[in-house]
Design an enzyme around this catalytic site. Structure first.
Site, PDB file in Angstrom:
ATOM      1  N   GLU A 199       5.558 -33.760   0.651  1.00 58.18           N
ATOM      2  CA  GLU A 199       4.324 -33.216   0.099  1.00 58.18           C
ATOM      3  C   GLU A 199       4.658 -32.501  -1.203  1.00 58.18           C
ATOM      4  OE1 GLU A 199       0.943 -33.421   1.937  1.00 58.18           O
ATOM      5  OE2 GLU A 199       2.364 -35.076   2.008  1.00 58.18           O
ATOM      6  N   SER A 248      -0.319  -1.166  -6.396  1.00 56.82           N
ATOM      7  CA  SER A 248      -0.192  -2.366  -7.224  1.00 56.82           C
ATOM      8  C   SER A 248       0.426  -1.997  -8.559  1.00 56.82           C
ATOM      9  CB  SER A 248      -1.569  -2.990  -7.454  1.00 56.82           C
ATOM     10  OG  SER A 248      -2.056  -3.533  -6.262  1.00 56.82           O
ATOM     11  N   HIS A 276       0.818  -1.208   0.000  1.00 62.90           N
ATOM     12  CA  HIS A 276       0.000   0.000   0.000  1.00 62.90           C
ATOM     13  C   HIS A 276       0.855   1.263   0.000  1.00 62.90           C
ATOM     14  CE1 HIS A 276      -4.350  -1.202   0.465  1.00 62.90           C
ATOM     15  NE2 HIS A 276      -3.700  -2.338   0.315  1.00 62.90           N
ATOM     16  N   LYS A 317     -14.154  -7.989  -7.092  1.00 67.91           N
ATOM     17  CA  LYS A 317     -13.378  -8.899  -7.930  1.00 67.91           C
ATOM     18  C   LYS A 317     -12.664  -9.931  -7.048  1.00 67.91           C
ATOM     19  CE  LYS A 317     -10.415  -8.750 -11.957  1.00 67.91           C
ATOM     20  NZ  LYS A 317     -10.155  -7.895 -13.112  1.00 67.91           N
ATOM     21  N   ASP A 318     -12.010  -9.452  -5.974  1.00 68.10           N
ATOM     22  CA  ASP A 318     -11.347 -10.382  -5.049  1.00 68.10           C
ATOM     23  C   ASP A 318     -12.362 -11.335  -4.435  1.00 68.10           C
ATOM     24  OD1 ASP A 318      -8.924  -9.296  -5.546  1.00 68.10           O
ATOM     25  OD2 ASP A 318      -8.703  -8.249  -3.629  1.00 68.10           O
TER      26      ASP A 318
END
Lengths: 218, 400
Positions: free
Chosen positions: B285, B217, B213, B241-242
């Site tokens: 894994e 972005s 922030h 959207k998220d």
């Protein structure tokens, strides 16, 4: 889709009451909230603990047989029943007599065992099946500490219990004195005699439906 | 951007005057200007959701777990069979590890492809890589806790690998295991490490978001022929959207959780740890498999460890290896090829890591390693140099 800020959709104009966007927003929040509630179910469920499915019957039926032939008059021992400490004391005739002394009775909160703290067959002057043995769950009815054996001061020696936490005093029949922090008499476990000197804790012959979990205070 | 009025007499105003950071926090959550980012930017939100679910399920698992070599395995069995809904909470945790790493690798991959590591976002990138390393350590420590065969032998192999580090390896493992072999003392330490790292990771995620922030972005259209510079506020555009992407993420999560639980858990870890018998094939894994393949690809104990460590460390240097002004690999032909190869190499290494080390898989992992380091250490700096030259004198580029 243009990159300029768009005019609000006609249905989104805020001049007459709730807009379409309000409805969409509230429905989304409500559905999300319902999802969070549903997610919390397994987590809260798990807090019931690993023995949630089996507790009850198995513990309720647990009995302990205690041989008291080794107790001399006045002798005492403590055994564990259903994770409760149980004190078994063999009384002398003098102790039994002291339990009925008027000066003691006058100082007791509940001398006649009217509060449900014992099976029916222990509602008597000595709060036990057999006057020769006093059997009590020694968990103070105040806040759960374990009282020690100690005769009441300035009264006929009937046995007795003294709680080290807040000073509650009980007579030799587990009856609490007036003006003590503990509100009720000590609980009496359900029991009967398999032979004159073998006690079975956990089953009462006279009061077969007695459930220790349903007494007033343990 | 409007300041919340200080004359506000309602509860929000009362709080805002007493907690001055609330107003900027609220502004960042609602009005944060977002460039036109695509769906790959939603993975961060998915990761935060996954991390919260891991923390929640982990806390509830810890309530019923005992870090003792004699009791740990049966504690897990009790969670699975006796604790009400315990099977579900444990599945949320084990499946969550898979979902978290899947989203994490895609998130890092997005950063590589779109050049999100570049100035001014170096701190976002570096904090993210620290998180990647911590997640790997946390996952490893967590995998030891059920004290099954794979837990025990996985821990044995990894601690022996770390012991190969000259000078500090042995003391480090000594401290981790408490001066003994793998037993209760070591298990207790793995438990505390796993538990503590969960919260440390959470704090660094907070820092990661704060770093983001600070600079905003990156814009995937910046290098395109038609860059879009218009920004939109985070709320409602990117919250929605998220939100949609998080729903898709949770659907896949639930699908794995309820329909394919066996696909996640290895059967050999449902056998209690036996220090006298190694399982016939030890595979980590899937999310640690690429690095396990790197360990095996080099025929030297220390060499394998160095290569595996440098495969991540090289990522820390990316902001300085690639100083080109261009970000998006879509518009950088050589980087487009290079990053594609890197992704294929990573997947190949992962496949090699879960297979027995036959000649074919060993050589495939070696090729994967050469591609990995070749792209990051040679292709990327050379391309960046060329692109910087082009940026200084565009004519020279069009003539050549």
């Amino acid at each position: 889709m243009s990159d300029r800020p768009q005019q609000p959709h006609p249905a989104d104009r805020p001049d007459d009451g709730p807009t379409r966007r309000d409805v969409i927003g509230l429905s989304t929040a409500a559905l999300g909230g319902a999802g969070v509630c549903a997610l919390s179910v397994p987590f809260l469920d798990s807090l019931r603990g690993p023995h949630a499915a089996t507790s009850g019957d198995a513990v309720q039926n647990a009995v302990v047989d205690v041989d008291v032939s080794d107790l001399a008059p006045g002798g005492q021992k403590t055994v564990l029943w259903q994770s409760f400490p149980v004190s078994i004391q063999r009384r002398t005739p003098a102790m039994i007599a002291a339990l009925s002394a008027p000066e003691l009775i006058a100082q007791l909160r509940d001398p006649n065992s009217s509060v449900l703290q014992q099976p029916h067959d222990a509602v008597n002057a000595h709060r036990s099946l057999n006057a020769d043995y006093g059997v009590f769950i020694t968990i103070c009815t105040h806040l759960g500490c374990i009282p020690n054996l100690r005769d009441l001061p300035n009264l006929p020696a009937s046995g007795g219990f003294f709680c080290p936490c807040h000073g509650s005093q009980f007579d030799g029949a587990g009856r609490v004195l007036r003006d003590m922090p503990a509100p009720y008499n000590l609980p009496v476990p359900p029991m009967h005699y398999l032979s004159p000197t073998v006690i079975r804790l956990g089953e009462s012959k006279a009061d077969p439906h007695f459930n220790i979990a349903s007494i007033q205070q343990i | 951007m409007t300041q919340p009025s200080s004359s506000n007499t309602n509860a929000t105003g009362w709080l805002t005057r007493r907690l001055p950071f609330l107003a900027p926090l609220h502004r960042h959550m609602t009005q944060f200007p977002m460039p036109p980012v695509n769906g790959w930017w939603g993975l961060g939100a998915c990761l935060i959701v996954a991390l919260c679910l891991m923390g929640l399920s982990g806390l509830f698992l810890a309530l019923n777990y005992t870090p003792d070599s004699q009791q740990a395995f049966s504690a897990i069995e009790e969670i699975q069979r006796r604790v009400p809904s315990g099977w579900l909470i444990r599945s949320i945790h084990t499946t969550g590890a898979t979902m978290l790493f899947a989203a994490l690798y895609l998130h890092v991959g997005r950063g590589l492809w779109y050049g999100s590591y570049k100035a001014p976002r170096e701190l976002v990138w570096l904090s993210g890589l620290v998180l990647l390393l911590l997640f790997m350590i946390t996952a490893f420590a967590g995998y030891v806790l059920p004290w099954g065969q794979m837990s025990y032998w996985g821990a044995t192999v990894i601690t022996h690998a770390v012991e190969a580090i000259p000078a500090i390896g042995k003391p480090l493992i000594n401290v981790l295991l408490g001066g003994e072999g793998l037993g209760t003392i070591a298990l207790h330490r793995f438990f505390v490490l796993h538990f503590a790292l969960g919260f440390i990771v959470l704090a660094i995620v907070g820092l990661h978001v704060v770093f983001l922030h600070g600079v905003g972005s990156s814009n995937p259209t910046a290098d395109s022929p038609q860059p879009v510079t218009q920004t939109r506020p985070f709320s409602p555009y990117y919250i929605s959207k998220d939100g949609v992407l998080v729903c898709v993420f949770l659907l896949i999560y639930a699908g794995l959780l309820f329909f394919l639980p066996d696909w996640i858990e290895k059967t050999s870890n449902i056998i209690p740890a036996n220090p006298l018998k190694t399982p016939s094939d030890i595979t980590p894994e899937w999310y640690l498999a690429p690095f396990y393949a790197m360990l095996r690809a080099v025929p030297s104990r220390l060499g394998g460890l160095i290569v595996a460590a440098f495969s991540v460390l090289v990522l820390f240097a990316l902001p300085w290896l690639d100083r080109s002004p261009r970000h998006n690999a879509t518009y950088r032909p050589t980087i487009r090829l290079g990053m594609t190869l890197v992704f294929i190499a990573f997947i190949t290494l992962g496949a090699a890591g879960v297979h027995s080390p036959t000649t074919l898989w060993l050589w495939l992992s070696r090729v994967g390693l050469i591609v990995w380091f070749g792209v990051f250490l040679i292709l990327l700096p050379l391309t960046a140099q060329r692109e910087r030259r082009l940026a200084r004198s565009p004519q020279e580029g069009s003539q050549s």
